[in-house]
Design a protein around this motif. Structure first.
Motif, PDB file in Angstrom:
ATOM      1  N   GLY A  68       0.851  -0.864   0.111  1.00 39.53           N
ATOM      2  CA  GLY A  68       0.303  -0.068  -0.357  1.00 39.53           C
ATOM      3  C   GLY A  68       0.961   1.365  -0.492  1.00 39.53           C
ATOM      4  O   GLY A  68      -0.329   2.537  -0.061  1.00 39.53           O
ATOM      5  N   VAL A  69       2.448   1.225  -0.189  1.00 40.70           N
ATOM      6  CA  VAL A  69       2.951   2.324  -0.266  1.00 40.70           C
ATOM      7  C   VAL A  69       3.145   2.773  -1.726  1.00 40.70           C
ATOM      8  O   VAL A  69       2.443   4.127  -1.509  1.00 40.70           O
ATOM      9  N   ILE A  70       2.664   2.138  -2.576  1.00 37.49           N
ATOM     10  CA  ILE A  70       2.605   3.522  -3.763  1.00 37.49           C
ATOM     11  C   ILE A  70       1.570   2.461  -4.227  1.00 37.49           C
ATOM     12  O   ILE A  70       1.028   1.584  -4.652  1.00 37.49           O
ATOM     13  N   CYS A  71       0.926   3.348  -5.615  1.00 39.64           N
ATOM     14  CA  CYS A  71      -0.019   3.206  -6.977  1.00 39.64           C
ATOM     15  C   CYS A  71       0.936   3.180  -8.101  1.00 39.64           C
ATOM     16  O   CYS A  71       1.456   4.113  -8.372  1.00 39.64           O
ATOM     17  N   GLN A  72       0.794   2.002  -8.560  1.00 36.89           N
ATOM     18  CA  GLN A  72       0.984   1.635 -10.224  1.00 36.89           C
ATOM     19  C   GLN A  72      -0.062   1.720 -10.806  1.00 36.89           C
ATOM     20  O   GLN A  72      -1.194   1.653 -10.220  1.00 36.89           O
ATOM     21  N   ARG A  73       0.013   2.328 -12.173  1.00 38.79           N
ATOM     22  CA  ARG A  73      -0.515   2.528 -13.170  1.00 38.79           C
ATOM     23  C   ARG A  73      -0.284   2.714 -14.905  1.00 38.79           C
ATOM     24  O   ARG A  73       0.294   3.486 -15.360  1.00 38.79           O
ATOM     25  N   PRO A  74       0.034   1.581 -14.989  1.00 40.22           N
ATOM     26  CA  PRO A  74       0.362   1.325 -16.838  1.00 40.22           C
ATOM     27  C   PRO A  74      -0.280   2.121 -17.959  1.00 40.22           C
ATOM     28  O   PRO A  74      -1.166   2.681 -17.713  1.00 40.22           O
ATOM     29  N   ARG A  75       0.387   2.688 -18.592  1.00 41.10           N
ATOM     30  CA  ARG A  75      -0.336   3.885 -19.706  1.00 41.10           C
ATOM     31  C   ARG A  75       0.794   3.899 -20.266  1.00 41.10           C
ATOM     32  O   ARG A  75       2.027   3.835 -20.912  1.00 41.10           O
ATOM     33  N   GLY A  76      -0.248   2.226 -21.957  1.00 40.50           N
ATOM     34  CA  GLY A  76       0.570   2.166 -22.970  1.00 40.50           C
ATOM     35  C   GLY A  76       1.973   0.580 -22.707  1.00 40.50           C
ATOM     36  O   GLY A  76       1.746   0.174 -21.372  1.00 40.50           O
ATOM     37  N   ARG A  77       3.242   1.461 -22.916  1.00 48.37           N
ATOM     38  CA  ARG A  77       4.085   0.332 -22.292  1.00 48.37           C
ATOM     39  C   ARG A  77       5.084   0.929 -21.572  1.00 48.37           C
ATOM     40  O   ARG A  77       5.858   0.241 -20.788  1.00 48.37           O
ATOM     41  N   LYS A  78       4.880   2.595 -20.515  1.00 49.67           N
ATOM     42  CA  LYS A  78       5.189   2.419 -19.662  1.00 49.67           C
ATOM     43  C   LYS A  78       4.274   2.401 -18.474  1.00 49.67           C
ATOM     44  O   LYS A  78       3.101   2.287 -18.436  1.00 49.67           O
TER      45      LYS A  78
END
Length: 105
Positions: A68-78
């Motif tokens: 719960g420390v970070i949130c990850q969000r994919p956008r395209g290939r990044k």
């Protein structure tokens, strides 16, 4: 319909556990990632993750995300990362301030 990769799972704010957060922050690489995200702004993974093998990066980001420390969000290939500052502060007031203090202070 196009098939897309599923968004990574993140714990709901009220399910973030102190023991998981402390375990995630207890590793020097993960602590450095959190320090680089301290501004609260979303950042591209390549901007904040140390130069490590891909498998190590995946492991460290998973530990930070699942705790719960970070949130990850994919956008395209990044992959974009953001520190869950508000969620952590509401669950554990003052914890991030202590963690993000300069080591020499």
């Amino acid at each position: 319909m196009a098939v897309t990769a599923a968004e990574p799972a993140h714990p709901v704010a009220d399910r973030i556990a102190l023991v998981d957060v402390l375990a995630a922050l207890g590793h020097p690489v993960r602590l450095e990632i959190v320090r680089r995200l301290a501004s609260g702004e979303e950042a591209f993974c390549g901007e904040v993750v140390p130069d490590l093998p891909r498998s190590s990066v995946t492991h460290h980001l998973k530990a930070l995300r699942e705790s719960g420390v970070i949130c990850q969000r994919p956008r395209g290939r990044k992959l974009f990362l953001v520190l869950r500052r508000d969620d952590l502060e509401s669950r554990f007031p003052g914890l991030l301030e202590l963690v993000l203090k300069d080591e020499g202070a």
